[in-house]
Design a protein around this motif. Structure first.
Motif, PDB file in Angstrom:
ATOM      1  N   UNK A 155       0.810  -1.217   0.000  1.00 44.01           N
ATOM      2  CA  UNK A 155       0.000   0.000   0.000  1.00 44.01           C
ATOM      3  C   UNK A 155       0.846   1.272   0.000  1.00 44.01           C
ATOM      4  N   UNK A 156       2.146   1.137   0.245  1.00 44.69           N
ATOM      5  CA  UNK A 156       3.018   2.306   0.203  1.00 44.69           C
ATOM      6  C   UNK A 156       2.978   2.872  -1.215  1.00 44.69           C
ATOM      7  N   UNK A 157       2.686   4.141  -1.339  1.00 44.29           N
ATOM      8  CA  UNK A 157       2.555   4.755  -2.659  1.00 44.29           C
ATOM      9  C   UNK A 157       1.126   4.764  -3.186  1.00 44.29           C
ATOM     10  N   UNK A 158       0.200   4.097  -2.467  1.00 38.60           N
ATOM     11  CA  UNK A 158      -1.209   4.127  -2.862  1.00 38.60           C
ATOM     12  C   UNK A 158      -1.646   5.579  -2.999  1.00 38.60           C
ATOM     13  N   UNK A 159      -2.320   5.898  -4.094  1.00 39.14           N
ATOM     14  CA  UNK A 159      -2.764   7.264  -4.359  1.00 39.14           C
ATOM     15  C   UNK A 159      -4.256   7.268  -4.645  1.00 39.14           C
ATOM     16  N   UNK A 160      -4.960   8.191  -4.012  1.00 40.77           N
ATOM     17  CA  UNK A 160      -6.390   8.386  -4.240  1.00 40.77           C
ATOM     18  C   UNK A 160      -6.582   9.829  -4.685  1.00 40.77           C
ATOM     19  N   UNK A 161      -7.396  10.031  -5.723  1.00 43.13           N
ATOM     20  CA  UNK A 161      -7.647  11.366  -6.258  1.00 43.13           C
ATOM     21  C   UNK A 161      -9.148  11.577  -6.440  1.00 43.13           C
ATOM     22  N   UNK A 162      -9.621  12.726  -6.013  1.00 44.02           N
ATOM     23  CA  UNK A 162     -11.002  13.156  -6.246  1.00 44.02           C
ATOM     24  C   UNK A 162     -10.958  14.500  -6.966  1.00 44.02           C
ATOM     25  N   UNK A 163     -11.953  14.735  -7.800  1.00 41.07           N
ATOM     26  CA  UNK A 163     -12.121  16.049  -8.418  1.00 41.07           C
ATOM     27  C   UNK A 163     -13.491  16.599  -8.046  1.00 41.07           C
ATOM     28  N   UNK A 164     -13.528  17.918  -7.851  1.00 45.77           N
ATOM     29  CA  UNK A 164     -14.787  18.548  -7.497  1.00 45.77           C
ATOM     30  C   UNK A 164     -14.837  19.955  -8.078  1.00 45.77           C
ATOM     31  N   UNK A 165     -15.992  20.310  -8.601  1.00 40.33           N
ATOM     32  CA  UNK A 165     -16.257  21.671  -9.033  1.00 40.33           C
ATOM     33  C   UNK A 165     -16.526  22.512  -7.784  1.00 40.33           C
ATOM     34  N   UNK A 166     -15.931  23.677  -7.701  1.00 40.59           N
ATOM     35  CA  UNK A 166     -16.120  24.552  -6.555  1.00 40.59           C
ATOM     36  C   UNK A 166     -17.282  25.497  -6.864  1.00 40.59           C
ATOM     37  N   UNK A 167     -18.415  25.318  -6.193  1.00 43.91           N
ATOM     38  CA  UNK A 167     -19.580  26.148  -6.507  1.00 43.91           C
ATOM     39  C   UNK A 167     -19.431  27.581  -6.008  1.00 43.91           C
ATOM     40  N   UNK A 168     -20.112  28.477  -6.689  1.00 38.94           N
ATOM     41  CA  UNK A 168     -20.058  29.893  -6.317  1.00 38.94           C
ATOM     42  C   UNK A 168     -20.618  30.132  -4.920  1.00 38.94           C
TER      43      UNK A 168
END
Length: 133
Positions: free
Chosen positions: A5-18
């Motif tokens: 698990x060393x180096x395991x990477x998790x990525x999320x993307x989100x639009x930042x609302x006004x």
């Protein structure tokens, strides 16, 4: 022997609302990005340990650039150290797209390369019952 698990990477993307802009220039507070780091840390804990764990704290938080309403923000957590019940995560937030209201109300562009706006180191703790031997 190194933990897989060393180096395991998790990525999320989100639009930042006004609706999240609190300051002039449609700026969003730093807590917004730290909340996203909490989300990716939770997924890391679920993947590694089958438990949501607890984000115990941040060290070395650096705000490097603005986050604005209309941004598409990418939050990433990478496992850089694994203890018996703790995991150290390198967290990075990047703006991958940004609104351009000066061009038109709905204009936006993809940023190449993305703009690194926040970096932090997080400590994630999982309960002893969740840790696999």
């Amino acid at each position: 022997m190194s933990d897989p698990h060393l180096g395991l990477t998790v990525t999320h993307r989100r639009y930042v609302p006004y609706a999240h802009a609190h300051y002039g220039g449609a700026l969003v507070d730093g807590a917004y990005t730290l909340g996203l780091f909490g989300d990716v840390a939770t997924e890391v804990a679920i993947v590694m340990d089958g438990d949501e764990g607890l984000l115990a704290g941040y060290t070395d938080v650096r705000f490097l650039g603005p986050v604005r309403a209309g941004d598409v923000l990418e939050a990433t957590a990478e496992v850089v150290r694994i203890g018996r019940r703790s995991r150290e995560l390198r967290c990075t937030a990047r703006v991958v797209a940004r609104a351009e209201p000066e061009r038109s109300p709905s204009a936006a562009r993809v940023l190449r390369p993305p703009l690194v706006v926040v970096e932090a180191v997080a400590t994630l703790v999982v309960p002893g019952s969740a840790v696999t031997p």
